[in-house]
Design an enzyme around this catalytic site. Structure first.
Site, PDB file in Angstrom:
ATOM      1  N   SER A  72      47.021  51.036  32.575  1.00 44.42           N
ATOM      2  CA  SER A  72      47.630  50.026  33.329  1.00 44.42           C
ATOM      3  C   SER A  72      48.679  49.426  32.527  1.00 44.42           C
ATOM      4  O   SER A  72      48.828  49.670  31.319  1.00 44.42           O
ATOM      5  CB  SER A  72      46.868  48.942  33.532  1.00 44.42           C
ATOM      6  OG  SER A  72      47.216  47.610  34.018  1.00 44.42           O
ATOM      7  N   TYR A  90      39.390  43.347  31.688  1.00 44.99           N
ATOM      8  CA  TYR A  90      40.185  44.637  32.334  1.00 44.99           C
ATOM      9  C   TYR A  90      41.137  45.023  31.157  1.00 44.99           C
ATOM     10  O   TYR A  90      41.384  46.275  30.803  1.00 44.99           O
ATOM     11  CB  TYR A  90      41.060  43.956  33.326  1.00 44.99           C
ATOM     12  CG  TYR A  90      41.959  44.966  34.225  1.00 44.99           C
ATOM     13  CD1 TYR A  90      41.125  45.827  35.176  1.00 44.99           C
ATOM     14  CD2 TYR A  90      43.152  44.890  33.938  1.00 44.99           C
ATOM     15  CE1 TYR A  90      42.065  46.794  35.674  1.00 44.99           C
ATOM     16  CE2 TYR A  90      44.032  46.086  34.792  1.00 44.99           C
ATOM     17  CZ  TYR A  90      43.382  46.876  35.460  1.00 44.99           C
ATOM     18  OH  TYR A  90      44.362  47.767  36.344  1.00 44.99           O
TER      19      TYR A  90
END
Length: 277
Positions: A156, A169
């Protein structure tokens, strides 16, 4: 339309979103697909998991392109079941050339010191350990094939920079980069390339839900997609709020094709410029 002709690709998180787009895009270019999804219980997220019917929809889309597909109903946290399913699928399709470790989850927002222990552990179990499980069961097939191969780990933009309220995350996605770099060194003697992709917001159910909206619009009690759009666009250098799944799939296709035959250990952003802003 033959950039991965005759190859077999394992894709996790394939029921919808980026995973389904990857399966379709690689099938369009000639690959057969092993598609895994439908995880077990997931807590502290604001969107539902992939379903059996959605995984079947992916299968129908691949079959409509006259490609073979084997679906596996499984959870990347369960390495024994994952190995059994992948071994059976590789036996059926005859080979494995590509691994897309794509399965992952988002989370409701929390300050780092307030993340519930179960939420933290679940994030690492799926978004980092699940990626390791995927390559752990797939790499022996790539090595045994003796034809080299390509692995792409889905990280990401949050794997290359920090964001508030999603420390778990961010930590997991940074971990994916470290795993990728180690694998790239270990597997290079086998002709197996390993890279990671780093999307900005992608227009999928994982992003388009109230949990994500509240990360970007904490000033609103019940933010909507419309509220999220300008806030998301403000994070990107290009004037778009998010990218489409196929944009990420096109990057993955490049990385697993012979066009990238000497690309390994790379972190490829598909981020509309959010990492330079």
């Amino acid at each position: 339309m033959s950039r991965v002709e005759g190859k077999v690709a394992l894709i996790t998180g394939a029921a919808r979103g980026q995973g389904r787009a990857h399966a379709i895009r690689l099938a369009e270019e000639g690959a057969d697909i092993i598609a895994l999804d439908v995880p077990g219980e997931i807590v502290d997220v604001s969107y539902p998991s992939g379903t059996d019917e959605e995984l079947l929809e992916t299968a129908r889309a691949v079959e409509s392109l006259d490609r073979r597909i084997v679906t596996i109903r499984g959870d990347v946290r369960d390495v024994d079941a994952l190995k059994h399913g992948v071994d059976e699928a590789v036996h059926e399709l005859g080979r494995l050339d590509i691994i897309s470790a794509n399965a992952g989850i988002a989370s409701n927002p929390h300050l780092a010191h307030e993340i519930p222990a179960q939420t933290w552990q679940q994030m690492l179990d799926i978004n980092l350990t699940g990626v390791w499980h995927t390559v752990k069961v797939g790499i022996p097939h790539l090595i045994e094939g003796g034809r080299g191969g390509a692995i792409v780990l889905t990280s990401s933009a949050a794997g290359l920079k920090g964001y508030a309220h999603i420390a778990h995350y961010v930590a997991a996605k940074h971990g994916v980069v470290g795993l990728m770099r180690s694998l790239a060194n270990e597997l290079a003697p086998h002709g197996i390339r390993v890279n990671s992709i780093h999307p900005t917001q992608v227009d999928t159910p994982m992003i388009q839900n109230e949990g994500t909206y509240r990360i970007f619009r904490p000033d609103l009690e019940n933010p909507s997609r419309e509220d999220f759009e300008p806030a998301s666009a403000a994070t990107n250098a290009l004037p778009v709020p998010w990218v489409d799944p196929v944009d990420v799939s096109n990057a993955l296709l490049f990385l697993v094709s012979d066009e990238a035959r000497y690309v390994t250990g790379a972190t490829l952003p598909v981020d509309a410029g959010c990492l330079i802003k």
